[in-house]
Design a protein around this motif. Structure first.
Motif, PDB file in Angstrom:
ATOM      1  N   LEU A 270      -6.059 -11.062  -0.543  1.00 43.43           N
ATOM      2  CA  LEU A 270      -5.851  -9.744  -0.696  1.00 43.43           C
ATOM      3  C   LEU A 270      -4.130  -9.359  -0.955  1.00 43.43           C
ATOM      4  CD1 LEU A 270      -8.015  -8.339   2.246  1.00 43.43           C
ATOM      5  CD2 LEU A 270      -8.488  -8.094  -0.256  1.00 43.43           C
ATOM      6  N   LEU A 271      -3.443 -10.409  -0.236  1.00 44.90           N
ATOM      7  CA  LEU A 271      -1.939 -10.137  -0.535  1.00 44.90           C
ATOM      8  C   LEU A 271      -1.539 -10.327  -1.712  1.00 44.90           C
ATOM      9  CD1 LEU A 271       0.865  -9.855   0.958  1.00 44.90           C
ATOM     10  CD2 LEU A 271       0.681 -12.418   1.077  1.00 44.90           C
ATOM     11  N   VAL A 272      -2.029 -11.201  -2.530  1.00 42.94           N
ATOM     12  CA  VAL A 272      -1.592 -11.435  -3.694  1.00 42.94           C
ATOM     13  C   VAL A 272      -2.187 -10.547  -4.812  1.00 42.94           C
ATOM     14  CG1 VAL A 272      -1.853 -13.296  -5.886  1.00 42.94           C
ATOM     15  CG2 VAL A 272      -1.449 -14.035  -3.279  1.00 42.94           C
ATOM     16  N   THR A 273      -3.485 -10.069  -4.459  1.00 38.66           N
ATOM     17  CA  THR A 273      -4.117  -9.182  -5.516  1.00 38.66           C
ATOM     18  C   THR A 273      -3.464  -7.489  -5.406  1.00 38.66           C
ATOM     19  OG1 THR A 273      -6.286  -8.557  -6.489  1.00 38.66           O
ATOM     20  CG2 THR A 273      -5.954  -8.273  -4.135  1.00 38.66           C
ATOM     21  N   VAL A 274      -2.938  -7.170  -4.242  1.00 38.25           N
ATOM     22  CA  VAL A 274      -2.339  -5.894  -4.088  1.00 38.25           C
ATOM     23  C   VAL A 274      -1.197  -5.854  -4.856  1.00 38.25           C
ATOM     24  CG1 VAL A 274      -3.620  -5.289  -1.956  1.00 38.25           C
ATOM     25  CG2 VAL A 274      -1.230  -6.279  -1.661  1.00 38.25           C
TER      26      VAL A 274
ATOM     27  N   GLY B 264       0.980  -1.369  -0.038  1.00 41.07           N
ATOM     28  CA  GLY B 264       0.209  -0.086  -0.021  1.00 41.07           C
ATOM     29  C   GLY B 264       0.710   1.361   0.167  1.00 41.07           C
ATOM     30  N   GLU B 265       1.996   1.310   0.704  1.00 38.54           N
ATOM     31  CA  GLU B 265       2.869   2.469   0.664  1.00 38.54           C
ATOM     32  C   GLU B 265       3.589   2.546  -0.647  1.00 38.54           C
ATOM     33  OE1 GLU B 265       5.213   5.610   2.121  1.00 38.54           O
ATOM     34  OE2 GLU B 265       3.306   4.897   2.598  1.00 38.54           O
ATOM     35  N   LEU B 266       4.009   1.598  -0.998  1.00 37.20           N
ATOM     36  CA  LEU B 266       4.466   1.505  -2.384  1.00 37.20           C
ATOM     37  C   LEU B 266       3.598   2.111  -3.445  1.00 37.20           C
ATOM     38  CD1 LEU B 266       6.567  -1.821  -2.617  1.00 37.20           C
ATOM     39  CD2 LEU B 266       7.412   0.254  -2.264  1.00 37.20           C
ATOM     40  N   THR B 267       2.410   1.595  -3.348  1.00 30.38           N
ATOM     41  CA  THR B 267       1.432   2.258  -4.371  1.00 30.38           C
ATOM     42  C   THR B 267       1.178   3.666  -4.035  1.00 30.38           C
ATOM     43  OG1 THR B 267       0.446   0.043  -4.363  1.00 30.38           O
ATOM     44  CG2 THR B 267      -0.864   1.735  -5.226  1.00 30.38           C
ATOM     45  N   ARG B 268       1.111   4.129  -2.850  1.00 26.95           N
ATOM     46  CA  ARG B 268       0.822   5.559  -2.379  1.00 26.95           C
ATOM     47  C   ARG B 268       1.821   6.298  -2.982  1.00 26.95           C
ATOM     48  NH1 ARG B 268       2.229   9.287   0.530  1.00 26.95           N
ATOM     49  NH2 ARG B 268       3.939   7.942   1.433  1.00 26.95           N
ATOM     50  N   ARG B 269       3.111   5.970  -3.064  1.00 34.23           N
ATOM     51  CA  ARG B 269       4.308   6.681  -3.392  1.00 34.23           C
ATOM     52  C   ARG B 269       4.357   6.773  -4.926  1.00 34.23           C
ATOM     53  NH1 ARG B 269       9.438   5.511   0.522  1.00 34.23           N
ATOM     54  NH2 ARG B 269       8.509   5.844   2.447  1.00 34.23           N
ATOM     55  N   ALA B 270       4.046   5.622  -5.377  1.00 35.49           N
ATOM     56  CA  ALA B 270       3.900   5.598  -7.030  1.00 35.49           C
ATOM     57  C   ALA B 270       2.849   6.552  -7.619  1.00 35.49           C
ATOM     58  CB  ALA B 270       3.717   4.025  -7.369  1.00 35.49           C
ATOM     59  N   VAL B 271       1.860   6.652  -7.025  1.00 31.83           N
ATOM     60  CA  VAL B 271       0.584   7.223  -7.564  1.00 31.83           C
ATOM     61  C   VAL B 271       0.539   8.741  -7.028  1.00 31.83           C
ATOM     62  CG1 VAL B 271      -0.652   5.194  -8.000  1.00 31.83           C
ATOM     63  CG2 VAL B 271      -1.070   6.494  -6.015  1.00 31.83           C
TER      64      VAL B 271
ATOM     65  N   THR C 213      -1.840  -5.984  -8.409  1.00 30.79           N
ATOM     66  CA  THR C 213      -2.321  -4.480  -8.972  1.00 30.79           C
ATOM     67  C   THR C 213      -1.197  -3.596  -9.122  1.00 30.79           C
ATOM     68  OG1 THR C 213      -4.285  -5.106  -7.760  1.00 30.79           O
ATOM     69  CG2 THR C 213      -3.940  -2.482  -8.520  1.00 30.79           C
ATOM     70  N   PHE C 214      -0.193  -3.677  -8.079  1.00 28.78           N
ATOM     71  CA  PHE C 214       1.079  -2.893  -8.277  1.00 28.78           C
ATOM     72  C   PHE C 214       1.705  -2.952  -9.264  1.00 28.78           C
ATOM     73  CE2 PHE C 214       5.434  -1.876  -6.662  1.00 28.78           C
ATOM     74  CZ  PHE C 214       5.294  -0.365  -6.674  1.00 28.78           C
ATOM     75  N   ALA C 215       2.190  -4.330  -9.474  1.00 27.81           N
ATOM     76  CA  ALA C 215       2.968  -4.456 -10.596  1.00 27.81           C
ATOM     77  C   ALA C 215       2.170  -4.244 -12.060  1.00 27.81           C
ATOM     78  CB  ALA C 215       3.096  -6.096 -10.678  1.00 27.81           C
TER      79      ALA C 215
END
Length: 268
Positions: free
Chosen positions: A241-245, A176-183, A248-250
């Motif tokens: 949820l772990l696999v799907t996040v 979630g943090e990686l995604t937040r920083r990326a977007v 989604t990020f990748a």
């Protein structure tokens, strides 16, 4: 009223149970006691693979919205005293471009029934008048029906259970943090935010209030919603949820290279 007692929902729940049990039995020679957990992972990958076209459509829609940002800002300046006309003109612009502000919600909405079924399978002791053998399945010795919230409030949970459940939640939060920083504005998946202009009556670059700093913080916090949910759902649903996040990020990283966001400071 129990939603899962409704005939149609009960039939879907029984079908999901039988499919997971069949896949678990098939994987047992390979994964042993972790076969049910592996079955959940494979189901997740199958669902995400089926949703690749939806993800592509989402990436295209995001690129289109970024390209339209200057035109939307111009509409906001033109109709800043007439909210109804602004809404009409904005929706017409999206319609003319063949997109919608809600396109990004489609993958989450499409997965909701699958997550709901996986959750229900691992919280019901009986399904369609028969016992639920999946509740006896484990991952690293932790029952797939266990929840982190239940483990913390139970008082008798072993350290290994807390470690496994906590690790799943922690990894989801990290993604979630990686995604937040990326977007985030200026991140790898988003163009830099335009400067604030006076008189637009909205936010950065005359954008809608959704571009304001406060809402940006809210949108960033939403990236951690999956981690919060994972604290309360069974371990099996947490694995989904772990696999799907991660998927989604990748996927967003790959699709952003194919459909880069336009600089919103450049006129469309």
């Amino acid at each position: 009223m129990d939603l899962f007692a409704l005939p149609l929902v009960a039939t879907a729940l029984d079908a999901a149970y039988r499919a997971l049990m069949g896949l678990t039995d098939l994987l047992e020679p390979l994964a042993g006691g972790a076969s049910a957990a592996l079955a959940v992972v494979l189901v997740t990958l199958l669902v995400r693979a089926a949703l690749i076209p939806v993800g592509v459509s989402q990436a295209k829609a995001e690129a289109t919205r970024a390209r339209l940002a200057p035109r939307i800002a111009a509409l906001q300046r033109r109709h800043r005293h007439d909210p109804q006309e602004l809404q009409r003109a904005t929706m017409q612009l999206y319609a003319d471009e063949g997109t919608t502000p809600l396109a990004g919600c489609l993958p989450m909405l499409a997965q909701a029934p699958v997550v709901g079924l996986i959750y229900a399978v691992f919280v019901h002791t009986r399904i369609a008048d028969h016992g639920n053998a999946l509740l006896g399945q484990t991952l690293a010795g932790v029952p797939l029906g266990s929840t982190l919230a239940g483990a913390l409030t139970g008082g008798t949970t072993s350290a290994s259970v807390l470690v496994v459940l906590g690790l799943v939640v922690l990894v989801i939060a990290v993604v979630g943090e990686l995604t937040r920083r990326a977007v985030a504005p200026g991140g790898r998946l988003a163009p830099a935010a335009p400067p604030v202009t006076a008189g637009a009556g909205a936010g950065p670059g005359g954008a809608a209030p959704l571009a304001g700093a406060g809402v940006q913080r809210v949108l960033g916090a939403m990236q951690f919603a999956s981690a919060v949910v994972a604290c309360f759902v069974p371990l099996a649903a947490g694995l989904y949820l772990l696999v799907t996040v991660w998927w989604t990020f990748a996927q967003r990283l790959l699709l952003r290279r194919r459909y880069p966001l336009a600089d919103s400071t450049t006129p469309a």
